[in-house]
Motif scaffolding. Sequence first.
Motif, PDB file in Angstrom:
ATOM      1  N   HIS A  34       0.812  -1.208   0.000  1.00  0.00           N
ATOM      2  CA  HIS A  34       0.000   0.000   0.000  1.00  0.00           C
ATOM      3  C   HIS A  34       0.854   1.271   0.000  1.00  0.00           C
ATOM      4  CE1 HIS A  34      -2.996  -2.959   1.141  1.00  0.00           C
ATOM      5  NE2 HIS A  34      -3.927  -2.069   0.837  1.00  0.00           N
ATOM      6  N   LEU A  35       0.269   2.315  -0.566  1.00  0.00           N
ATOM      7  CA  LEU A  35       0.912   3.625  -0.651  1.00  0.00           C
ATOM      8  C   LEU A  35       0.025   4.623   0.089  1.00  0.00           C
ATOM      9  CD1 LEU A  35       2.738   5.814  -2.241  1.00  0.00           C
ATOM     10  CD2 LEU A  35       0.946   5.702  -3.962  1.00  0.00           C
ATOM     11  N   CYS A  36       0.611   5.538   0.822  1.00  0.00           N
ATOM     12  CA  CYS A  36      -0.185   6.563   1.492  1.00  0.00           C
ATOM     13  C   CYS A  36      -0.381   7.739   0.543  1.00  0.00           C
ATOM     14  CB  CYS A  36       0.502   7.035   2.762  1.00  0.00           C
ATOM     15  SG  CYS A  36      -0.459   8.308   3.583  1.00  0.00           S
ATOM     16  N   LEU A  37      -1.633   8.033   0.244  1.00  0.00           N
ATOM     17  CA  LEU A  37      -1.934   9.099  -0.712  1.00  0.00           C
ATOM     18  C   LEU A  37      -1.605  10.471  -0.150  1.00  0.00           C
ATOM     19  CD1 LEU A  37      -5.335   7.951  -2.211  1.00  0.00           C
ATOM     20  CD2 LEU A  37      -3.071   7.841  -3.258  1.00  0.00           C
ATOM     21  N   LYS A  38      -1.533  10.544   1.141  1.00  0.00           N
ATOM     22  CA  LYS A  38      -1.262  11.839   1.767  1.00  0.00           C
ATOM     23  C   LYS A  38       0.234  12.115   1.902  1.00  0.00           C
ATOM     24  CE  LYS A  38      -2.879  14.461   5.733  1.00  0.00           C
ATOM     25  NZ  LYS A  38      -3.405  14.281   7.084  1.00  0.00           N
ATOM     26  N   CYS A  39       0.981  11.095   2.307  1.00  0.00           N
ATOM     27  CA  CYS A  39       2.397  11.293   2.629  1.00  0.00           C
ATOM     28  C   CYS A  39       3.356  10.684   1.622  1.00  0.00           C
ATOM     29  CB  CYS A  39       2.717  10.709   3.992  1.00  0.00           C
ATOM     30  SG  CYS A  39       1.430  10.921   5.203  1.00  0.00           S
ATOM     31  N   GLY A  40       2.857   9.788   0.768  1.00  0.00           N
ATOM     32  CA  GLY A  40       3.724   9.141  -0.201  1.00  0.00           C
ATOM     33  C   GLY A  40       4.528   8.001   0.393  1.00  0.00           C
ATOM     34  N   ARG A  41       4.232   7.607   1.608  1.00  0.00           N
ATOM     35  CA  ARG A  41       4.958   6.495   2.228  1.00  0.00           C
ATOM     36  C   ARG A  41       4.364   5.171   1.754  1.00  0.00           C
ATOM     37  NH1 ARG A  41       5.092  10.219   6.462  1.00  0.00           N
ATOM     38  NH2 ARG A  41       7.233  10.915   6.615  1.00  0.00           N
ATOM     39  N   VAL A  42       5.162   4.118   1.887  1.00  0.00           N
ATOM     40  CA  VAL A  42       4.670   2.791   1.523  1.00  0.00           C
ATOM     41  C   VAL A  42       4.837   1.843   2.695  1.00  0.00           C
ATOM     42  CG1 VAL A  42       5.062   3.012  -0.951  1.00  0.00           C
ATOM     43  CG2 VAL A  42       6.908   2.171   0.507  1.00  0.00           C
ATOM     44  N   SER A  43       3.967   0.817   2.729  1.00  0.00           N
ATOM     45  CA  SER A  43       4.029  -0.182   3.794  1.00  0.00           C
ATOM     46  C   SER A  43       3.377  -1.474   3.327  1.00  0.00           C
ATOM     47  CB  SER A  43       3.291   0.339   5.028  1.00  0.00           C
ATOM     48  OG  SER A  43       3.237  -0.665   6.024  1.00  0.00           O
ATOM     49  N   ASN A  44       3.734  -2.585   3.996  1.00  0.00           N
ATOM     50  CA  ASN A  44       3.061  -3.848   3.696  1.00  0.00           C
ATOM     51  C   ASN A  44       1.881  -4.060   4.649  1.00  0.00           C
ATOM     52  OD1 ASN A  44       4.326  -4.713   6.097  1.00  0.00           O
ATOM     53  ND2 ASN A  44       6.092  -5.429   4.936  1.00  0.00           N
ATOM     54  N   ASP A  45       1.578  -3.039   5.450  1.00  0.00           N
ATOM     55  CA  ASP A  45       0.424  -3.101   6.357  1.00  0.00           C
ATOM     56  C   ASP A  45      -0.365  -1.802   6.216  1.00  0.00           C
ATOM     57  OD1 ASP A  45      -1.391  -3.272   8.390  1.00  0.00           O
ATOM     58  OD2 ASP A  45       0.080  -3.736   9.949  1.00  0.00           O
ATOM     59  N   LYS A  46      -1.570  -1.906   5.616  1.00  0.00           N
ATOM     60  CA  LYS A  46      -2.308  -0.680   5.315  1.00  0.00           C
ATOM     61  C   LYS A  46      -2.737   0.067   6.572  1.00  0.00           C
ATOM     62  CE  LYS A  46      -7.004  -2.466   4.780  1.00  0.00           C
ATOM     63  NZ  LYS A  46      -8.174  -2.546   3.904  1.00  0.00           N
ATOM     64  N   LYS A  47      -2.799  -0.654   7.674  1.00  0.00           N
ATOM     65  CA  LYS A  47      -3.173   0.004   8.925  1.00  0.00           C
ATOM     66  C   LYS A  47      -2.093   0.977   9.403  1.00  0.00           C
ATOM     67  CE  LYS A  47      -4.019  -3.851  11.246  1.00  0.00           C
ATOM     68  NZ  LYS A  47      -3.852  -4.871  10.175  1.00  0.00           N
ATOM     69  N   ARG A  48      -0.928   0.869   8.795  1.00  0.00           N
ATOM     70  CA  ARG A  48       0.187   1.731   9.174  1.00  0.00           C
ATOM     71  C   ARG A  48       0.260   3.008   8.351  1.00  0.00           C
ATOM     72  NH1 ARG A  48       2.869   0.987  13.940  1.00  0.00           N
ATOM     73  NH2 ARG A  48       3.176  -1.196  14.357  1.00  0.00           N
ATOM     74  N   LEU A  49      -0.726   3.203   7.465  1.00  0.00           N
ATOM     75  CA  LEU A  49      -0.739   4.403   6.640  1.00  0.00           C
ATOM     76  C   LEU A  49      -1.994   5.215   6.924  1.00  0.00           C
ATOM     77  CD1 LEU A  49       0.386   2.695   3.319  1.00  0.00           C
ATOM     78  CD2 LEU A  49       1.808   4.075   4.833  1.00  0.00           C
TER      79      LEU A  49
END
Length: 56
Positions: A34-49
């Motif tokens: 997943h990618l955070c649309l607000k911050c541009g960060r990525v993670s393998n856990d969407k709850k972390r974005l």
Amino acid sequence: MKKLKDKELCKLVKDEALSESLEAFKELVTEPTHLCLKCGRVSNDKKRLCKPERLD
Ligand SMILES: [Zn+2]
């Protein structure tokens, strides 16, 4: 090495969690789903974005 708090990566970075819990942080960004649309960060856990968008 401190454990990561149960918060979004987006917020944890501001608390300097990246430097304090680097290994735990790395695990969350390896092979991201997943990618955070607000911050541009990525993670393998969407709850972390804060605004997760699935990566294709
Ligand atoms: Zn975010």
